[in-house]
Scaffold this motif. Structure first.
Motif, PDB file in Angstrom:
ATOM      1  N   HIS A 192      29.729 -18.368  17.547  1.00 28.80           N
ATOM      2  CA  HIS A 192      28.815 -18.420  18.690  1.00 28.80           C
ATOM      3  C   HIS A 192      27.502 -17.705  18.339  1.00 28.80           C
ATOM      4  O   HIS A 192      26.418 -18.202  18.638  1.00 28.80           O
ATOM      5  CB  HIS A 192      29.478 -17.789  19.917  1.00 28.80           C
ATOM      6  CG  HIS A 192      28.633 -17.789  21.141  1.00 28.80           C
ATOM      7  ND1 HIS A 192      28.377 -18.921  21.859  1.00 28.80           N
ATOM      8  CD2 HIS A 192      27.961 -16.786  21.753  1.00 28.80           C
ATOM      9  CE1 HIS A 192      27.582 -18.626  22.872  1.00 28.80           C
ATOM     10  NE2 HIS A 192      27.317 -17.328  22.827  1.00 28.80           N
ATOM     11  N   ASP A 193      27.610 -16.556  17.684  1.00 27.22           N
ATOM     12  CA  ASP A 193      26.413 -15.819  17.254  1.00 27.22           C
ATOM     13  C   ASP A 193      25.617 -16.624  16.228  1.00 27.22           C
ATOM     14  O   ASP A 193      24.387 -16.623  16.251  1.00 27.22           O
ATOM     15  CB  ASP A 193      26.798 -14.466  16.661  1.00 27.22           C
ATOM     16  CG  ASP A 193      27.372 -13.509  17.685  1.00 27.22           C
ATOM     17  OD1 ASP A 193      27.163 -13.743  18.901  1.00 27.22           O
ATOM     18  OD2 ASP A 193      28.038 -12.542  17.276  1.00 27.22           O
ATOM     19  N   ALA A 221      36.367 -14.809  14.686  1.00 29.29           N
ATOM     20  CA  ALA A 221      35.587 -15.846  14.005  1.00 29.29           C
ATOM     21  C   ALA A 221      34.863 -16.731  15.015  1.00 29.29           C
ATOM     22  O   ALA A 221      33.705 -17.102  14.795  1.00 29.29           O
ATOM     23  CB  ALA A 221      36.500 -16.685  13.117  1.00 29.29           C
ATOM     24  N   ARG A 222      35.510 -17.061  16.107  1.00 31.29           N
ATOM     25  CA  ARG A 222      34.854 -17.875  17.146  1.00 31.29           C
ATOM     26  C   ARG A 222      33.650 -17.145  17.743  1.00 31.29           C
ATOM     27  O   ARG A 222      32.612 -17.755  18.011  1.00 31.29           O
ATOM     28  CB  ARG A 222      35.838 -18.246  18.251  1.00 31.29           C
ATOM     29  CG  ARG A 222      36.861 -19.277  17.835  1.00 31.29           C
ATOM     30  CD  ARG A 222      37.720 -19.672  19.027  1.00 31.29           C
ATOM     31  NE  ARG A 222      38.939 -20.333  18.626  1.00 31.29           N
ATOM     32  CZ  ARG A 222      39.029 -21.610  18.285  1.00 31.29           C
ATOM     33  NH1 ARG A 222      37.967 -22.364  18.282  1.00 31.29           N
ATOM     34  NH2 ARG A 222      40.187 -22.129  17.935  1.00 31.29           N
ATOM     35  N   LYS A 223      33.774 -15.832  17.966  1.00 30.68           N
ATOM     36  CA  LYS A 223      32.651 -15.047  18.479  1.00 30.68           C
ATOM     37  C   LYS A 223      31.498 -15.055  17.480  1.00 30.68           C
ATOM     38  O   LYS A 223      30.333 -15.207  17.859  1.00 30.68           O
ATOM     39  CB  LYS A 223      33.098 -13.610  18.763  1.00 30.68           C
ATOM     40  CG  LYS A 223      34.030 -13.493  19.947  1.00 30.68           C
ATOM     41  CD  LYS A 223      34.542 -12.073  20.103  1.00 30.68           C
ATOM     42  CE  LYS A 223      35.628 -12.018  21.152  1.00 30.68           C
ATOM     43  NZ  LYS A 223      36.271 -10.697  21.208  1.00 30.68           N
ATOM     44  N   CYS A 274      18.778 -26.114  10.865  1.00 25.08           N
ATOM     45  CA  CYS A 274      19.768 -25.052  10.693  1.00 25.08           C
ATOM     46  C   CYS A 274      21.155 -25.570  11.091  1.00 25.08           C
ATOM     47  O   CYS A 274      21.291 -26.325  12.050  1.00 25.08           O
ATOM     48  CB  CYS A 274      19.374 -23.867  11.566  1.00 25.08           C
ATOM     49  SG  CYS A 274      20.421 -22.431  11.413  1.00 25.08           S
ATOM     50  N   SER A 275      22.172 -25.162  10.339  1.00 28.20           N
ATOM     51  CA  SER A 275      23.527 -25.558  10.700  1.00 28.20           C
ATOM     52  C   SER A 275      24.429 -24.326  10.719  1.00 28.20           C
ATOM     53  O   SER A 275      24.231 -23.381   9.966  1.00 28.20           O
ATOM     54  CB  SER A 275      24.084 -26.592   9.723  1.00 28.20           C
ATOM     55  OG  SER A 275      24.219 -26.028   8.434  1.00 28.20           O
ATOM     56  N   ALA A 276      25.410 -24.361  11.613  1.00 32.31           N
ATOM     57  CA  ALA A 276      26.416 -23.314  11.720  1.00 32.31           C
ATOM     58  C   ALA A 276      27.778 -23.974  11.552  1.00 32.31           C
ATOM     59  O   ALA A 276      27.991 -25.095  12.016  1.00 32.31           O
ATOM     60  CB  ALA A 276      26.323 -22.616  13.074  1.00 32.31           C
ATOM     61  N   ALA A 277      28.694 -23.291  10.879  1.00 32.62           N
ATOM     62  CA  ALA A 277      30.012 -23.870  10.626  1.00 32.62           C
ATOM     63  C   ALA A 277      31.076 -22.787  10.680  1.00 32.62           C
ATOM     64  O   ALA A 277      30.828 -21.632  10.341  1.00 32.62           O
ATOM     65  CB  ALA A 277      30.043 -24.549   9.258  1.00 32.62           C
ATOM     66  N   ARG A 303      20.530 -18.978   3.218  1.00 34.48           N
ATOM     67  CA  ARG A 303      21.763 -18.668   3.933  1.00 34.48           C
ATOM     68  C   ARG A 303      21.450 -17.561   4.923  1.00 34.48           C
ATOM     69  O   ARG A 303      20.970 -16.492   4.554  1.00 34.48           O
ATOM     70  CB  ARG A 303      22.856 -18.208   2.973  1.00 34.48           C
ATOM     71  CG  ARG A 303      24.158 -17.905   3.705  1.00 34.48           C
ATOM     72  CD  ARG A 303      25.244 -17.401   2.784  1.00 34.48           C
ATOM     73  NE  ARG A 303      25.494 -18.334   1.709  1.00 34.48           N
ATOM     74  CZ  ARG A 303      25.739 -17.956   0.449  1.00 34.48           C
ATOM     75  NH1 ARG A 303      25.748 -16.692   0.122  1.00 34.48           N
ATOM     76  NH2 ARG A 303      25.972 -18.858  -0.479  1.00 34.48           N
ATOM     77  N   LEU A 304      21.701 -17.820   6.187  1.00 31.82           N
ATOM     78  CA  LEU A 304      21.402 -16.845   7.229  1.00 31.82           C
ATOM     79  C   LEU A 304      22.551 -15.877   7.442  1.00 31.82           C
ATOM     80  O   LEU A 304      22.341 -14.706   7.750  1.00 31.82           O
ATOM     81  CB  LEU A 304      21.063 -17.562   8.536  1.00 31.82           C
ATOM     82  CG  LEU A 304      19.915 -18.564   8.458  1.00 31.82           C
ATOM     83  CD1 LEU A 304      19.758 -19.290   9.781  1.00 31.82           C
ATOM     84  CD2 LEU A 304      18.630 -17.874   8.055  1.00 31.82           C
ATOM     85  N   MET A 305      23.771 -16.362   7.309  1.00 28.93           N
ATOM     86  CA  MET A 305      24.943 -15.489   7.437  1.00 28.93           C
ATOM     87  C   MET A 305      26.159 -16.164   6.831  1.00 28.93           C
ATOM     88  O   MET A 305      26.236 -17.389   6.759  1.00 28.93           O
ATOM     89  CB  MET A 305      25.225 -15.116   8.902  1.00 28.93           C
ATOM     90  CG  MET A 305      25.768 -16.243   9.753  1.00 28.93           C
ATOM     91  SD  MET A 305      26.210 -15.778  11.428  1.00 28.93           S
ATOM     92  CE  MET A 305      27.700 -14.869  11.182  1.00 28.93           C
ATOM     93  N   TRP A 306      27.087 -15.357   6.366  1.00 32.13           N
ATOM     94  CA  TRP A 306      28.391 -15.828   5.914  1.00 32.13           C
ATOM     95  C   TRP A 306      29.338 -14.659   6.102  1.00 32.13           C
ATOM     96  O   TRP A 306      29.256 -13.663   5.402  1.00 32.13           O
ATOM     97  CB  TRP A 306      28.359 -16.258   4.466  1.00 32.13           C
ATOM     98  CG  TRP A 306      29.634 -16.915   3.983  1.00 32.13           C
ATOM     99  CD1 TRP A 306      30.871 -16.862   4.543  1.00 32.13           C
ATOM    100  CD2 TRP A 306      29.767 -17.741   2.842  1.00 32.13           C
ATOM    101  NE1 TRP A 306      31.767 -17.594   3.831  1.00 32.13           N
ATOM    102  CE2 TRP A 306      31.108 -18.150   2.766  1.00 32.13           C
ATOM    103  CE3 TRP A 306      28.892 -18.169   1.864  1.00 32.13           C
ATOM    104  CZ2 TRP A 306      31.595 -18.957   1.752  1.00 32.13           C
ATOM    105  CZ3 TRP A 306      29.384 -18.978   0.865  1.00 32.13           C
ATOM    106  CH2 TRP A 306      30.706 -19.370   0.808  1.00 32.13           C
ATOM    107  N   GLN A 307      30.224 -14.793   7.072  1.00 34.19           N
ATOM    108  CA  GLN A 307      31.181 -13.735   7.367  1.00 34.19           C
ATOM    109  C   GLN A 307      32.590 -14.303   7.298  1.00 34.19           C
ATOM    110  O   GLN A 307      32.809 -15.481   7.567  1.00 34.19           O
ATOM    111  CB  GLN A 307      30.921 -13.145   8.755  1.00 34.19           C
ATOM    112  CG  GLN A 307      29.583 -12.463   8.875  1.00 34.19           C
ATOM    113  CD  GLN A 307      29.328 -11.934  10.273  1.00 34.19           C
ATOM    114  OE1 GLN A 307      29.859 -12.436  11.254  1.00 34.19           O
ATOM    115  NE2 GLN A 307      28.496 -10.907  10.368  1.00 34.19           N
TER     116      GLN A 307
END
Length: 87
Positions: free
Chosen positions: A68-69, A63-65, A28-31, A51-55
């Motif tokens: 972190h999520d 965006a930083r919060k 899994c990757s977060a960006a 895709r787990l999330m895209w906000q």
């Protein structure tokens, strides 16, 4: 201008210059990155091609919060996969 903060993450100016912050946990990757004046936060599971999330945010702090999520979501997914294997 300084492109990174004291903690090593991109500053607002760094995001304006095209820098991004990514972390890979298991498959899994977060960006977090900035494009066309908006901050994008994504999480993706490469093993399942999901895709787990895209906000999208206009404020870097929000965006930083969310980033972190997204990292926590990846860590939880890795822990769940390890739990399934243990059963």
């Amino acid at each position: 201008m300084i492109t990174t903060r004291k903690d090593g993450t991109p500053s607002e100016w760094g995001f304006d210059c095209g820098h991004q912050q990514t972390e890979t946990i298991g498959s899994c990757s977060a960006a977090i990155y900035k494009e066309h004046g908006a901050y994008h936060v994504r999480a993706h599971d490469h093993a399942t091609h999901t895709r787990l999330m895209w906000q999208t945010f206009t404020d870097v702090n929000d965006a930083r919060k969310a980033y972190h999520d997204a990292r926590n979501l990846c860590a939880d997914r890795l822990a769940y996969d390890a739990y399934k294997v243990a059963l």
